[in-house]
Structures are given as C-alpha cells and as structure tokens.
Design a protein around this motif. Structure first.
Motif, short mmCIF file in Angstrom:
data_model
loop_
_atom_site.label_atom_id
_atom_site.label_comp_id
_atom_site.label_asym_id
_atom_site.label_seq_id
_atom_site.Cartn_x
_atom_site.Cartn_y
_atom_site.Cartn_z
N ARG A 1 -2.54 6.34 7.38
CA ARG A 1 -3.92 6.48 7.82
C ARG A 1 -4.38 5.24 8.58
O ARG A 1 -5.06 5.35 9.61
CB ARG A 1 -4.82 6.75 6.61
N ARG A 2 -3.98 4.06 8.10
CA ARG A 2 -4.32 2.83 8.83
C ARG A 2 -3.67 2.83 10.21
O ARG A 2 -4.30 2.47 11.21
CB ARG A 2 -3.85 1.60 8.04
N ARG B 1 -10.42 3.88 -3.41
CA ARG B 1 -9.67 4.44 -2.30
C ARG B 1 -10.61 4.64 -1.13
O ARG B 1 -11.81 4.88 -1.29
CB ARG B 1 -9.03 5.78 -2.70
N TYR B 2 -10.07 4.52 0.06
CA TYR B 2 -10.88 4.72 1.25
C TYR B 2 -10.94 6.21 1.56
O TYR B 2 -9.92 6.86 1.77
CB TYR B 2 -10.27 3.97 2.43
N TYR C 1 -13.16 6.41 7.62
CA TYR C 1 -12.42 6.27 8.87
C TYR C 1 -13.15 6.98 10.01
O TYR C 1 -13.14 6.52 11.15
CB TYR C 1 -11.00 6.83 8.71
N GLU D 1 -1.73 5.60 2.75
CA GLU D 1 -2.68 4.63 3.29
C GLU D 1 -2.10 3.94 4.53
O GLU D 1 -2.83 3.67 5.49
CB GLU D 1 -3.05 3.60 2.22
N GLN D 2 -0.82 3.64 4.51
CA GLN D 2 -0.19 3.03 5.67
C GLN D 2 -0.27 3.96 6.88
O GLN D 2 -0.54 3.52 8.00
CB GLN D 2 1.27 2.68 5.36
N GLY E 1 0.83 -1.21 0.00
CA GLY E 1 0.00 0.00 0.00
C GLY E 1 0.85 1.25 0.00
O GLY E 1 2.04 1.21 0.33
N SER E 2 0.23 2.37 -0.37
CA SER E 2 0.95 3.63 -0.40
C SER E 2 1.31 4.08 1.01
O SER E 2 0.71 3.64 1.99
CB SER E 2 0.09 4.70 -1.07
#
Length: 224
Positions: free
Chosen positions: A138-139, A209-210, A215, A135-136, A131-132
């Motif tokens: 944000r997770r 994309r999320y 979130y 994204e990493q 993953g980008s």
C-alpha cells in the motif's frame, strides 16, 4: 563588558499529538543526537490540545534543568498547525522536525544535519523498513501514484524527520494533513529536496493500522 550571544543554528521541533511515546526517553534520545552534531540548538515542543500526561512529562524535564520551549495550543488543531506555530516561534537558521514517537534513533540526526548542507530540504527515508507485505504494497502504491501525478519520487512521506532552511518554512503555508506533503510542496516551490536513508528505530512500532481512507485523503491532498 558586552556579552556575545551565540546564534541558534538548529530549531528542533516536536509536535505532540495523539500518538506519543514516553517523552522523557524520546527527549534524551534526540538530545544525544543533537549534542553529537556539534550544533547550537533549541528544542520546541508544541502540545496540540489538552494532553495532560504529555505536558506533565515535559514539565518534569524542565524541572530537571532541561532547556526546552513548551507551547500549549488551546485545542487540537492538527500537526500542520502545530508545525506552523513552532516555525513562527523558533529562531534557528535550520528547522528540524521530529515526531513525538520513535521513528529513527537520535544517532541518525547528525547524518540529517550533514546532508542539509547540500539541499534546502532533507527528508529521511527509514531503510531497511519493517512492516507487513500488505502495508509495504500500500505504501509503494501511494508513492508510485505520487510519482505518476507530479513527477516527484519520494519513498517515505510517512517519516516526520525532516530538516529545512528557514526560507522554506517562510515560503510555504500548510494546513489539514499537508504536513505529510511538505517535501512535495518544497519541491514544487523550486527548493532543492534530498531524500536520504536512515536506520529505522527498533522502537518504531505503530500499534494501530492505517485505514484505506487515510490514503485516499492523502491522494486528495496531492491533487489539491
């Protein structure tokens, strides 16, 4: 002569919603993992709403001789409802939830089943994770917030590969988007929860994309 019926040890449950991969390939992949586990099992697909193409694929599998249970919901109620319906219509002592798209390879299923002997609930963590960097980040921020609020540390609540004892499903009711928080709810109810690393499928590619609001919705579910 009286026939002995072999009890079902595992009910593999696949909710079929908006995101799906080729179900013929996916079914074969999951079946290889379940067969390698050496357990008796059933496979249950819950079609969440009018998804004609997915239903045709599942009916094709049945016509090929595959033994699977297909449950059709009258409209799209969401994954949480699909899971609750499947739990109520399953007979296995353990319940294995699997996504209708590739997240892990079927070869990782025996690892999940073996780990379930040590816990009431086992959740998979895809690792190493692609993953980008955004994204990493944000997770990581979401899971850090989760640890701060409730003191429970999970690292991949987006992974839908979980296995639980039937008592967990009988104790917990989920709705909305709470299927993502099943490990958290199980822990809060006093069940032992174990997170284990499994290899991410090379076919695990989310093409969208999320959005940030997703979130936020999950954060609100946590507070609820």
């Amino acid at each position: 002569m009286q026939t002995t019926i072999t009890p079902i040890e595992v009910s593999a449950i696949i909710p079929v919603g908006a995101r799906t991969d080729n179900l013929l390939d996916l079914h074969a992949n999951y079946k290889r993992g379940l067969d390698a586990s050496g357990v008796t099992y059933e496979m249950i697909y819950v079609i969440d709403g009018a998804r004609v193409g997915e239903r045709e694929q599942l009916m094709a599998l049945r016509h090929q001789g595959e033994r699977l249970k297909i449950i059709q919901l009258t409209k799209a109620f969401g994954e949480a409802t699909a899971l609750m319906v499947a739990f109520a219509n399953s007979v296995g002592a353990r319940l294995l939830t699997l996504p209708a798209y590739f997240q892990i390879e079927g070869e990782e299923i025996p690892k999940m089943l073996a780990a379930s002997g040590d816990a009431d609930f086992v959740v998979a963590r895809r690792w190493p994770r692609r993953g980008s960097r955004f994204e990493q980040f944000r997770r990581g921020a979401f899971h850090a917030m989760l640890r701060m609020i409730i003191g429970v540390g999970f690292r991949d609540l987006g992974c839908a590969v979980r296995i639980m004892k039937r008592a967990v499903a009988e104790e917990i009711t989920i709705y909305g988007d709470q299927h993502r928080l099943l490990p958290v709810l199980a822990s809060r109810h006093g069940f032992t929860v174990l997170e284990i690393d499994v290899a991410q499928s090379p076919r695990d590619r989310f093409r969208g994309r999320y959005r940030a609001r997703e979130y936020i919705h999950r954060a609100l579910d946590v507070f609820t």
